[in-house]
Design an enzyme around this catalytic site. Sequence first.
Site, PDB file in Angstrom:
ATOM      1  N   SER A 151     -22.475 -98.569  27.912  1.00 37.09           N
ATOM      2  CA  SER A 151     -21.624 -99.070  28.998  1.00 37.09           C
ATOM      3  C   SER A 151     -22.235 -98.612  30.316  1.00 37.09           C
ATOM      4  O   SER A 151     -22.904 -97.562  30.359  1.00 37.09           O
ATOM      5  CB  SER A 151     -20.222 -98.483  28.859  1.00 37.09           C
ATOM      6  OG  SER A 151     -19.490 -98.657  30.051  1.00 37.09           O
ATOM      7  N   ALA A 208     -18.850 -89.808  28.471  1.00 35.88           N
ATOM      8  CA  ALA A 208     -19.659 -88.855  27.707  1.00 35.88           C
ATOM      9  C   ALA A 208     -20.150 -89.491  26.415  1.00 35.88           C
ATOM     10  O   ALA A 208     -21.311 -89.329  26.021  1.00 35.88           O
ATOM     11  CB  ALA A 208     -18.839 -87.598  27.406  1.00 35.88           C
ATOM     12  N   TYR A 263     -14.893 -91.248  27.518  1.00 35.72           N
ATOM     13  CA  TYR A 263     -15.614 -92.509  27.252  1.00 35.72           C
ATOM     14  C   TYR A 263     -17.049 -92.438  27.811  1.00 35.72           C
ATOM     15  O   TYR A 263     -18.013 -92.782  27.114  1.00 35.72           O
ATOM     16  CB  TYR A 263     -14.836 -93.654  27.898  1.00 35.72           C
ATOM     17  CG  TYR A 263     -15.415 -95.029  27.685  1.00 35.72           C
ATOM     18  CD1 TYR A 263     -15.274 -95.683  26.464  1.00 35.72           C
ATOM     19  CD2 TYR A 263     -16.090 -95.690  28.718  1.00 35.72           C
ATOM     20  CE1 TYR A 263     -15.792 -96.962  26.278  1.00 35.72           C
ATOM     21  CE2 TYR A 263     -16.606 -96.964  28.537  1.00 35.72           C
ATOM     22  CZ  TYR A 263     -16.456 -97.596  27.314  1.00 35.72           C
ATOM     23  OH  TYR A 263     -16.975 -98.858  27.135  1.00 35.72           O
ATOM     24  N   SER A 321     -14.666-107.775  14.901  1.00 37.27           N
ATOM     25  CA  SER A 321     -13.484-108.636  14.771  1.00 37.27           C
ATOM     26  C   SER A 321     -12.998-109.222  16.077  1.00 37.27           C
ATOM     27  O   SER A 321     -12.284-110.222  16.087  1.00 37.27           O
ATOM     28  CB  SER A 321     -12.343-107.829  14.139  1.00 37.27           C
ATOM     29  OG  SER A 321     -12.166-106.618  14.849  1.00 37.27           O
ATOM     30  N   LYS A 381     -20.645 -92.685  25.858  1.00 36.99           N
ATOM     31  CA  LYS A 381     -21.595 -93.758  26.146  1.00 36.99           C
ATOM     32  C   LYS A 381     -22.922 -93.198  26.679  1.00 36.99           C
ATOM     33  O   LYS A 381     -23.993 -93.761  26.427  1.00 36.99           O
ATOM     34  CB  LYS A 381     -20.990 -94.752  27.144  1.00 36.99           C
ATOM     35  CG  LYS A 381     -19.788 -95.505  26.576  1.00 36.99           C
ATOM     36  CD  LYS A 381     -20.174 -96.344  25.362  1.00 36.99           C
ATOM     37  CE  LYS A 381     -19.051 -97.188  24.825  1.00 36.99           C
ATOM     38  NZ  LYS A 381     -19.447 -98.043  23.704  1.00 36.99           N
TER      39      LYS A 381
HETATM   40  P1  NAP Z   1     -12.461-104.666  21.926  1.00 43.22           P
HETATM   41  O1  NAP Z   1     -12.191-106.081  22.300  1.00 43.22           O
HETATM   42  O2  NAP Z   1     -11.389-103.650  22.125  1.00 43.22           O
HETATM   43  O3  NAP Z   1     -12.985-104.641  20.416  1.00 43.22           O
HETATM   44  C1  NAP Z   1     -13.326-103.413  19.833  1.00 43.22           C
HETATM   45  C2  NAP Z   1     -13.885-103.640  18.452  1.00 43.22           C
HETATM   46  O4  NAP Z   1     -14.198-102.359  17.889  1.00 43.22           O
HETATM   47  C3  NAP Z   1     -12.883-104.310  17.529  1.00 43.22           C
HETATM   48  O5  NAP Z   1     -13.574-105.157  16.648  1.00 43.22           O
HETATM   49  C4  NAP Z   1     -12.290-103.128  16.790  1.00 43.22           C
HETATM   50  O6  NAP Z   1     -11.811-103.464  15.501  1.00 43.22           O
HETATM   51  C5  NAP Z   1     -13.514-102.248  16.643  1.00 43.22           C
HETATM   52  N1  NAP Z   1     -13.176-100.861  16.386  1.00 43.22           N
HETATM   53  C6  NAP Z   1     -12.506 -99.991  17.179  1.00 43.22           C
HETATM   54  N2  NAP Z   1     -12.388 -98.802  16.574  1.00 43.22           N
HETATM   55  C7  NAP Z   1     -12.995 -98.932  15.365  1.00 43.22           C
HETATM   56  C8  NAP Z   1     -13.190 -98.051  14.282  1.00 43.22           C
HETATM   57  N3  NAP Z   1     -12.761 -96.780  14.295  1.00 43.22           N
HETATM   58  N4  NAP Z   1     -13.860 -98.524  13.199  1.00 43.22           N
HETATM   59  C9  NAP Z   1     -14.315 -99.798  13.145  1.00 43.22           C
HETATM   60  N5  NAP Z   1     -14.144-100.678  14.146  1.00 43.22           N
HETATM   61  C10 NAP Z   1     -13.481-100.235  15.240  1.00 43.22           C
HETATM   62  O7  NAP Z   1     -13.710-104.073  22.731  1.00 43.22           O
HETATM   63  P2  NAP Z   1     -14.904-104.821  23.505  1.00 43.22           P
HETATM   64  O8  NAP Z   1     -14.508-104.925  24.915  1.00 43.22           O
HETATM   65  O9  NAP Z   1     -15.358-106.003  22.754  1.00 43.22           O
HETATM   66  O10 NAP Z   1     -15.988-103.652  23.431  1.00 43.22           O
HETATM   67  C11 NAP Z   1     -17.016-103.632  22.453  1.00 43.22           C
HETATM   68  C12 NAP Z   1     -17.999-102.551  22.822  1.00 43.22           C
HETATM   69  O11 NAP Z   1     -18.498-102.803  24.140  1.00 43.22           O
HETATM   70  C13 NAP Z   1     -17.368-101.160  22.870  1.00 43.22           C
HETATM   71  O12 NAP Z   1     -18.277-100.193  22.391  1.00 43.22           O
HETATM   72  C14 NAP Z   1     -17.121-100.943  24.356  1.00 43.22           C
HETATM   73  O13 NAP Z   1     -17.101 -99.596  24.703  1.00 43.22           O
HETATM   74  C15 NAP Z   1     -18.312-101.675  24.947  1.00 43.22           C
HETATM   75  N6  NAP Z   1     -18.096-102.083  26.336  1.00 43.22           N
HETATM   76  C16 NAP Z   1     -17.120-102.978  26.666  1.00 43.22           C
HETATM   77  C17 NAP Z   1     -16.947-103.316  28.012  1.00 43.22           C
HETATM   78  C18 NAP Z   1     -15.905-104.310  28.459  1.00 43.22           C
HETATM   79  O14 NAP Z   1     -15.744-104.495  29.672  1.00 43.22           O
HETATM   80  N7  NAP Z   1     -15.215-104.988  27.587  1.00 43.22           N
HETATM   81  C19 NAP Z   1     -17.750-102.737  28.987  1.00 43.22           C
HETATM   82  C20 NAP Z   1     -18.727-101.823  28.607  1.00 43.22           C
HETATM   83  C21 NAP Z   1     -18.900-101.498  27.273  1.00 43.22           C
HETATM   84  P3  NAP Z   1     -10.245-103.829  15.240  1.00 43.22           P
HETATM   85  O15 NAP Z   1     -10.064-105.245  15.707  1.00 43.22           O
HETATM   86  O16 NAP Z   1     -10.099-103.723  13.775  1.00 43.22           O
HETATM   87  O17 NAP Z   1      -9.453-102.860  16.031  1.00 43.22           O
END
Ligand code: NAP
Length: 245
Positions: free
Chosen positions: A140, A155, A153, A15, A157
């Site tokens: 990550s 752990a 987090y 989303s 990842k």
């Molecule tokens: P984000 O903008 O916070 O989006 C998180 C997404 O995960 C949202 O769609 C959220 O849905 C969904 N979500 C969270 N908890 C959930 C649950 N229990 N069940 C189903 N959906 C759930 O995060 P992002 O930055 O795009 O990160 C996406 C992935 O990349 C994550 O795994 C994160 O750890 C990884 N990552 C991100 C970064 C970064 O810098 N952004 C860096 C390294 C890794 P809702 O909208 O419904 O809450």
Amino acid sequence: MNMLAGKVGLVTGGSRGIGRSVVARLAACGASVVFTHSGPLHGWPWEGLKQSEHILPIKADVCDAQATERVITTTLEQFGGVDILVNNAGIVRDGLMATMRAEDWEQVLDTNLGGAFRYIRASLGSMMRRDGGRIINISSIGAIRGIAGQANYAASKAGLLGLTRSLAAELAGFNITVNAVLPGYIQTDMLESIPANVRQQLTRKIPAKRFGNTAEIASLVAFLASSEAGYITGQAIAIDGGLSN
Ligand code: NAP
């Protein structure tokens, strides 16, 4: 751009942020896409998405095993199977270990790692019946670099990396590849929890001198999902502007 025509993708947490870009990219490459979310879905259908009739959002918490089964059943009913699984849903609950609440540890592990377990196990039967598949776990660089305040987090990842490598060995004979993508700092809501002055300091430490954008992660995911990447498995690929070098 039809490199995924006829394929069915399933993206957890589609989303917002990285997941949303992945959904859009897989769809633009010709795949039908089911994506999950846990909270309200704002602004759907998103502007500029082609073939939106081939994109199906489902509200389902990745921590809920029954909801996971419902997502898989619906995907099979609507689109006939699962070819590409992107385990993207993730959360942070940062805090120092000395005062970390058990529920913050458990919630992060259960969402980031447990969610991947549930979706992989539920999708495998379909991938095997379809003689192949792609599993892409969004880990990550926190999995390979120590960051104070993110032990839970990191752990989760790092757990995804172990899961990726073991499963790659287990599934290679079924023509199913399993890879991990390790984003560095990517401009999404997740980064908004970091104070602006800290974000500036972080930017200076990145060799590319900027945060990444979600489309850059989606490009790598789409490539790993394609037939071009059929001999890549068990890999952990960082995409971080050189930060983990
Ligand atoms: P984000 O903008 O916070 O989006 C998180 C997404 O995960 C949202 O769609 C959220 O849905 C969904 N979500 C969270 N908890 C959930 C649950 N229990 N069940 C189903 N959906 C759930 O995060 P992002 O930055 O795009 O990160 C996406 C992935 O990349 C994550 O795994 C994160 O750890 C990884 N990552 C991100 C970064 C970064 O810098 N952004 C860096 C390294 C890794 P809702 O909208 O419904 O809450």
